[in-house]
Design a protein around this motif. Sequence first.
Motif, PDB file in Angstrom:
ATOM      1  N   MET A   1      -6.645   3.929   8.392  1.00 22.70           N
ATOM      2  CA  MET A   1      -7.800   3.822   7.519  1.00 22.70           C
ATOM      3  C   MET A   1      -7.862   4.996   6.562  1.00 22.70           C
ATOM      4  O   MET A   1      -8.158   4.818   5.377  1.00 22.70           O
ATOM      5  CB  MET A   1      -9.086   3.742   8.347  1.00 22.70           C
ATOM      6  N   SER A   2      -7.576   6.200   7.016  1.00 24.55           N
ATOM      7  CA  SER A   2      -7.686   7.331   6.085  1.00 24.55           C
ATOM      8  C   SER A   2      -6.573   7.296   5.062  1.00 24.55           C
ATOM      9  O   SER A   2      -6.796   7.612   3.899  1.00 24.55           O
ATOM     10  CB  SER A   2      -7.732   8.671   6.816  1.00 24.55           C
ATOM     11  N   PHE A   3      -5.366   6.854   5.450  1.00 22.57           N
ATOM     12  CA  PHE A   3      -4.309   6.724   4.451  1.00 22.57           C
ATOM     13  C   PHE A   3      -4.721   5.710   3.398  1.00 22.57           C
ATOM     14  O   PHE A   3      -4.584   5.934   2.200  1.00 22.57           O
ATOM     15  CB  PHE A   3      -3.002   6.293   5.120  1.00 22.57           C
ATOM     16  N   PHE A   4      -5.217   4.599   3.876  1.00 24.78           N
ATOM     17  CA  PHE A   4      -5.628   3.542   2.963  1.00 24.78           C
ATOM     18  C   PHE A   4      -6.746   4.028   2.043  1.00 24.78           C
ATOM     19  O   PHE A   4      -6.709   3.835   0.830  1.00 24.78           O
ATOM     20  CB  PHE A   4      -6.087   2.335   3.773  1.00 24.78           C
ATOM     21  N   TRP A   5      -7.736   4.654   2.627  1.00 22.63           N
ATOM     22  CA  TRP A   5      -8.889   5.100   1.846  1.00 22.63           C
ATOM     23  C   TRP A   5      -8.473   6.110   0.781  1.00 22.63           C
ATOM     24  O   TRP A   5      -8.903   6.044  -0.363  1.00 22.63           O
ATOM     25  CB  TRP A   5      -9.914   5.722   2.793  1.00 22.63           C
ATOM     26  N   ASP A   6      -7.596   7.058   1.167  1.00 20.32           N
ATOM     27  CA  ASP A   6      -7.198   8.086   0.214  1.00 20.32           C
ATOM     28  C   ASP A   6      -6.373   7.518  -0.918  1.00 20.32           C
ATOM     29  O   ASP A   6      -6.492   7.959  -2.045  1.00 20.32           O
ATOM     30  CB  ASP A   6      -6.360   9.165   0.928  1.00 20.32           C
TER      31      ASP A   6
ATOM     32  N   THR B   1       0.829  -1.215   0.000  1.00 21.51           N
ATOM     33  CA  THR B   1       0.000   0.000   0.000  1.00 21.51           C
ATOM     34  C   THR B   1       0.859   1.259   0.000  1.00 21.51           C
ATOM     35  O   THR B   1       0.657   2.173  -0.804  1.00 21.51           O
ATOM     36  CB  THR B   1      -0.902   0.013   1.245  1.00 21.51           C
ATOM     37  N   GLU B   2       1.841   1.296   0.919  1.00 19.13           N
ATOM     38  CA  GLU B   2       2.654   2.513   1.018  1.00 19.13           C
ATOM     39  C   GLU B   2       3.528   2.712  -0.202  1.00 19.13           C
ATOM     40  O   GLU B   2       3.680   3.829  -0.701  1.00 19.13           O
ATOM     41  CB  GLU B   2       3.540   2.431   2.269  1.00 19.13           C
ATOM     42  N   GLU B   3       4.133   1.593  -0.687  1.00 18.32           N
ATOM     43  CA  GLU B   3       5.029   1.733  -1.832  1.00 18.32           C
ATOM     44  C   GLU B   3       4.275   2.232  -3.055  1.00 18.32           C
ATOM     45  O   GLU B   3       4.753   3.108  -3.782  1.00 18.32           O
ATOM     46  CB  GLU B   3       5.685   0.387  -2.143  1.00 18.32           C
ATOM     47  N   THR B   4       3.103   1.637  -3.313  1.00 12.68           N
ATOM     48  CA  THR B   4       2.333   2.064  -4.484  1.00 12.68           C
ATOM     49  C   THR B   4       1.897   3.516  -4.337  1.00 12.68           C
ATOM     50  O   THR B   4       1.969   4.292  -5.295  1.00 12.68           O
ATOM     51  CB  THR B   4       1.102   1.163  -4.658  1.00 12.68           C
ATOM     52  N   ALA B   5       1.467   3.877  -3.132  1.00 14.41           N
ATOM     53  CA  ALA B   5       1.043   5.254  -2.928  1.00 14.41           C
ATOM     54  C   ALA B   5       2.195   6.215  -3.174  1.00 14.41           C
ATOM     55  O   ALA B   5       2.038   7.261  -3.814  1.00 14.41           O
ATOM     56  CB  ALA B   5       0.503   5.428  -1.512  1.00 14.41           C
TER      57      ALA B   5
ATOM     58  N   ARG C   1      12.012  -5.615   2.239  1.00 13.70           N
ATOM     59  CA  ARG C   1      11.064  -6.250   3.155  1.00 13.70           C
ATOM     60  C   ARG C   1      11.441  -6.026   4.614  1.00 13.70           C
ATOM     61  O   ARG C   1      10.787  -6.536   5.519  1.00 13.70           O
ATOM     62  CB  ARG C   1      10.982  -7.744   2.864  1.00 13.70           C
ATOM     63  N   LEU C   2      12.538  -5.308   4.834  1.00 11.30           N
ATOM     64  CA  LEU C   2      12.946  -4.978   6.195  1.00 11.30           C
ATOM     65  C   LEU C   2      12.755  -3.498   6.471  1.00 11.30           C
ATOM     66  O   LEU C   2      12.809  -3.067   7.616  1.00 11.30           O
ATOM     67  CB  LEU C   2      14.432  -5.323   6.396  1.00 11.30           C
ATOM     68  N   SER C   3      12.505  -2.712   5.409  1.00 11.16           N
ATOM     69  CA  SER C   3      12.623  -1.266   5.552  1.00 11.16           C
ATOM     70  C   SER C   3      11.566  -0.674   6.468  1.00 11.16           C
ATOM     71  O   SER C   3      11.803   0.322   7.128  1.00 11.16           O
ATOM     72  CB  SER C   3      12.572  -0.586   4.187  1.00 11.16           C
ATOM     73  N   ASP C   4      10.377  -1.280   6.531  1.00 10.29           N
ATOM     74  CA  ASP C   4       9.342  -0.729   7.399  1.00 10.29           C
ATOM     75  C   ASP C   4       9.779  -0.702   8.851  1.00 10.29           C
ATOM     76  O   ASP C   4       9.475   0.231   9.590  1.00 10.29           O
ATOM     77  CB  ASP C   4       8.069  -1.582   7.287  1.00 10.29           C
ATOM     78  N   ALA C   5      10.475  -1.769   9.265  1.00 14.98           N
ATOM     79  CA  ALA C   5      10.935  -1.813  10.656  1.00 14.98           C
ATOM     80  C   ALA C   5      11.860  -0.635  10.916  1.00 14.98           C
ATOM     81  O   ALA C   5      11.798   0.025  11.955  1.00 14.98           O
ATOM     82  CB  ALA C   5      11.647  -3.132  10.925  1.00 14.98           C
ATOM     83  N   LEU C   6      12.732  -0.351   9.940  1.00 13.39           N
ATOM     84  CA  LEU C   6      13.683   0.733  10.137  1.00 13.39           C
ATOM     85  C   LEU C   6      12.998   2.084  10.063  1.00 13.39           C
ATOM     86  O   LEU C   6      13.386   3.027  10.740  1.00 13.39           O
ATOM     87  CB  LEU C   6      14.786   0.644   9.076  1.00 13.39           C
ATOM     88  N   LYS C   7      11.972   2.195   9.229  1.00  9.92           N
ATOM     89  CA  LYS C   7      11.299   3.492   9.086  1.00  9.92           C
ATOM     90  C   LYS C   7      10.411   3.777  10.280  1.00  9.92           C
ATOM     91  O   LYS C   7      10.356   4.892  10.781  1.00  9.92           O
ATOM     92  CB  LYS C   7      10.430   3.494   7.813  1.00  9.92           C
ATOM     93  N   ASN C   8       9.657   2.751  10.743  1.00  8.18           N
ATOM     94  CA  ASN C   8       8.697   2.987  11.816  1.00  8.18           C
ATOM     95  C   ASN C   8       9.364   3.183  13.163  1.00  8.18           C
ATOM     96  O   ASN C   8       8.921   3.971  13.974  1.00  8.18           O
ATOM     97  CB  ASN C   8       7.720   1.809  11.931  1.00  8.18           C
ATOM     98  N   GLN C   9      10.386   2.392  13.438  1.00 14.00           N
ATOM     99  CA  GLN C   9      11.025   2.445  14.753  1.00 14.00           C
ATOM    100  C   GLN C   9      12.532   2.486  14.574  1.00 14.00           C
ATOM    101  O   GLN C   9      13.239   1.560  14.976  1.00 14.00           O
ATOM    102  CB  GLN C   9      10.632   1.223  15.580  1.00 14.00           C
ATOM    103  N   PRO C  10      13.061   3.569  13.989  1.00 15.83           N
ATOM    104  CA  PRO C  10      14.505   3.599  13.700  1.00 15.83           C
ATOM    105  C   PRO C  10      15.366   3.485  14.939  1.00 15.83           C
ATOM    106  O   PRO C  10      16.511   3.050  14.860  1.00 15.83           O
ATOM    107  CB  PRO C  10      14.702   4.948  12.997  1.00 15.83           C
TER     108      PRO C  10
ATOM    109  N   GLU D   1      11.917   7.105  -0.667  1.00 16.06           N
ATOM    110  CA  GLU D   1      10.529   6.680  -0.489  1.00 16.06           C
ATOM    111  C   GLU D   1      10.369   5.168  -0.551  1.00 16.06           C
ATOM    112  O   GLU D   1       9.490   4.603   0.082  1.00 16.06           O
ATOM    113  CB  GLU D   1       9.649   7.315  -1.577  1.00 16.06           C
ATOM    114  N   GLU D   2      11.204   4.536  -1.378  1.00 14.95           N
ATOM    115  CA  GLU D   2      10.928   3.123  -1.655  1.00 14.95           C
ATOM    116  C   GLU D   2      12.031   2.182  -1.176  1.00 14.95           C
ATOM    117  O   GLU D   2      11.884   0.984  -1.258  1.00 14.95           O
ATOM    118  CB  GLU D   2      10.738   2.925  -3.175  1.00 14.95           C
ATOM    119  N   SER D   3      13.135   2.713  -0.718  1.00 15.31           N
ATOM    120  CA  SER D   3      14.272   1.902  -0.272  1.00 15.31           C
ATOM    121  C   SER D   3      14.882   1.069  -1.379  1.00 15.31           C
ATOM    122  O   SER D   3      15.506   0.063  -1.113  1.00 15.31           O
ATOM    123  CB  SER D   3      13.880   0.972   0.893  1.00 15.31           C
ATOM    124  N   TRP D   4      14.716   1.478  -2.603  1.00 13.78           N
ATOM    125  CA  TRP D   4      15.396   0.839  -3.725  1.00 13.78           C
ATOM    126  C   TRP D   4      16.536   1.753  -4.154  1.00 13.78           C
ATOM    127  O   TRP D   4      16.370   2.959  -4.226  1.00 13.78           O
ATOM    128  CB  TRP D   4      14.458   0.632  -4.907  1.00 13.78           C
ATOM    129  N   PHE D   5      17.669   1.156  -4.479  1.00 16.75           N
ATOM    130  CA  PHE D   5      18.843   1.951  -4.804  1.00 16.75           C
ATOM    131  C   PHE D   5      19.064   1.982  -6.306  1.00 16.75           C
ATOM    132  O   PHE D   5      18.642   1.088  -7.028  1.00 16.75           O
ATOM    133  CB  PHE D   5      20.068   1.371  -4.091  1.00 16.75           C
TER     134      PHE D   5
END
Lengths: 302, 453, 266
Positions: free
Chosen positions: C53-58, B61-65, B283-292, B347-351
């Motif tokens: 939810m709002s991030f997902f929805w948007d 979801t985040e990567e596509t966004a 597949r590890l990057s979220d851990a580093l981004k959310n709780q660095p 944004e995507e952690s791809w180099f």
Amino acid sequence: MSGRTTASVPADLQPPRSSPVRRRRPGWAPYLLLAPSVVYLVVFFVVPLLQGLRLAFTGEDGAWGLATVHELLNDPGFWSSVWNTLIMLAIILPVQLVLALAMSLLVNSKLRGSGFWFYVYMLPLGISELTSGIIWYSIFTQQGWLNSVLQDLGIISHPYIWLSYQHQLLIIATIVVAEAWRSTSIIVIILVGGLQAIPREYSEAADVFYASPWQKLWHVTLPLLRPTLRTALILRTVLAFEVFATVIALAGSSLSVLATKANNAYTQFQEPHLAAAYGILIMLLSLLSTALFLVLLPVRTE
Amino acid sequence: MDGGSARDRDRLISRRGVLRLGAAAAGGAATAGLLSACGSGGGGGGSNGNLVFLSDQLSTTEETAAMRGKVLSGFKGGSVTFTAFSDTTQFIDQVVAHSKAGSGALDLIGGLQGDFVALDAQIPLRDMSDVINELKDRNFPQAYLDLAKIKGAYRFVPWITASYLMVANKKALAHLPSGADVNTLTYDQLLAWAQKMKQAQGQPLFGLPASPKGLIKRFFQGYAYPSFTGGLNTQFKSAAAVSMWQYFKQLWAVTNPQSPTYAFMQEPLLSGEVWVAWDHAVRLSDALKNQPDNFVVFPAPSGPKGLGYEPVLGGLAIPSSSKNVAKAKSLISYLTEQQVQSTMITEESWFPPVGDSALPKNLAPGVSAEAKAIVATTGATGAIASQLPIGLGAQSSAYDKVFVDTFTAIALNNAPIQSTLASEGATLQSVLQTAKAACWKPDPASTGVCQVG
Amino acid sequence: MRVRSVGKYAGAVILALWVLFPMYLLTAGAFSTQSGVYQYPKSLWPHWSTGTMSFFWDSAGVPTALGRSVIVAGITVVLAMLLGIPAGYAIARYRFRGKNAYQLSIVSTRAFPVVVLSIPLAVYFLQWGIYDSVYAVALMHTALVLPFVVLITTSVLAGVPVDLEEAAQVFGTSRLGAFWRVVMPMALPGLAAAASFAVLMSYNEVFAASILTIERPTLPALVLNALTASPDPYKFAAAWVLMIPTFVFIFIMRRYILGFGVERRL
């Protein structure tokens, strides 16, 4: 579904006959009526299906032969997946039948608010396999809901690993629970329909003989429910052979059933031949079990 | 019917009336469907000069966004519809189906090098040499360009790279064996570390992505085998391989037994089920981004023969049937610009597929830690870079299956190591034979089909 | 008597909780803070937050996709009933050669994994020019739900006594008229149940829908990545969004699903 008695016919204790069939020659009528559905399925399903089936009997080089069948039988984990499929089926069916019977008897009784109960029991109909897999994984995973509740209640001191590959039976149990939650509704609907079709006279006749609720259930209700039970069993069995998202969600690569083998062969290993071979095996087993139910639970006429 | 039939009839009628409404609603929905399908021109994307960009990467979801909102939004050459499939087979099937039907619906495809190899086995791929020539100033390393050559021509433009790394919860550092530096671990130290964690915490806290969608096969192909045996296919069942598997069984004994359900190690790391994990950097990057502040990232360990590692290469290609070739080319040019590649890192952690010196300076903490770890991997003494397999064609999945089956047999089913390696080795040989594939690094080059040893 | 009633009520409540509790857990997961999702032990009453939810929805384009799912389900239902009711009538009323074969084969077609058919199907629809449209998905879904619609309509129509049809014909209506004026009204509740199943099956179908669409996905196809490959908070959000419309639908149709079979006893 059993027919109704009219008031002019005295209630007898024979099981009700299904609608009597027409005695005269059917002519073209039934075939004409079937034709649209047959044509539709042939175009949209059977033709691609035949292409898929062809894959199972050709080798990688395109030549006809049993090479793929051979590959299937020698696929690591083939026999254990057959075994797991059958075990799961053998456990899920009775569990769901009992659960569904309980729910449908409750709904059918003169309980106040039975409409509300029915609505609640129906809700899992709208839940897809993927959603159910997500929910139940979040429950059974090591730092999930189940362990959270158990730990808060003091029953365990540290999280228990329910989904460990070392406890295959335990994983199967979690899959049974998840499936029992997700797909019992359809059986309830079928059973409620069947229960409501049973004329009240039979139950009242049993009351005349001072039958207990259990006796009524066992000797009157269940036999009359036979055609309904058969439909429900067939439906559930065919659907059960297809179940794979739940198994992948809870078991991952710890254990496989035929449906996950088929799916993995295609998506994980890009082997359409092997996947098609698994697909045919699943189809054959579905056919076999349907035929078995038709034989073991015969329903009068039709 | 008798008795209360009048009331029944009334009820039937009203019920029928409501059902008529329902049927009308369904019919109305169907009609709306007809009209909307007509209005939007039905099937066939790439309509109105809109570019349709399909990929099997960047699918969360985040990567596509981020791809849509931060990367592609800056493209000035027109609108781009980006759709990602998390399932590689679905992606390949879509591309193959479009090619077979001759539709002009796809304009750009972004996949991994292995995906293009698999595609090449099923459909003709467009020759991308013209684009590569136009983009000479991007300085793609020759090693990557070599990988882009399939059947004598360049089939994709190198786009993004990643590698595999390890991440540890800071709580785990307390259990490091004495004298071990997390940035220069050996496999033996890793085992000791995992054993100490299990002993101290009562739970196995090492994790590997062993689910069907997990990448544990790369662990064996690109990391374990080269590090322990110095080779891959030619060492598949060698004595060194046997001792590698014996080591692995010990490591597996202190690995979280729920690992067969893990696909993305960031999840169990974030939830605390695992404290130390190996996985694909993305597949590890979220851990580093959310709780660095809770995690450290470091290179994979080294073994008796060196530090085996495997790069991941993603590329861009234009399907032969696209109707918007010129626009697609300009999109490729845009995506390989340094500015846009910087956004891809953040944004995507791809180099970017360029030398390390070209990395931008101001990276977010989690990402810069990953960059440091990747640089440390490639620059380590005794680093053994695995080449991505060339020449496996349609057999690449069968090749992977050998490693997955070997792991399943030895680790999950406790099969004896030597006989498993013998039988899987035979399968491996037939795969290589069918593909007529020569050996690739870390194996020494072979003249004919690679021989399993 | 009263003890038995209390027992029944208790049983009903327990079963209801069994059904509802996991759904509550999903809601808690979808509306937690991200750190709440990952904490352990999880708290049954989380820190509520609409951030995920709002991030997902948007980001996802959910409303349009939901609209598409509704349209697809509508087309599917109409087509499946048009094809399935005649077939159900034939099986329920006639005895003819090939009847058992038809019933067996129609059910077992469903047993073949759809995923293996993806390439031939996608090629089909591409060649017909309706790929990536609600049409393609609806046509596919009709093929998928048809076996069950036939199965259910057979049951339903067999439950309508043939005497009534014959009685109507005695009074001068044609076969078709008897069917339309006598059988259909009585079968309507059961047929509505069959239609409801078709709608739910079509709505939840994800694999064929994701194979056949790129720019115009249905809701499950749209959120498939979120459901399978995204971090847990988005998995929960996607699953929750997928689940809620079905509650509304089942609520609307509940009386008809309940009426499946025979709605009253004599």
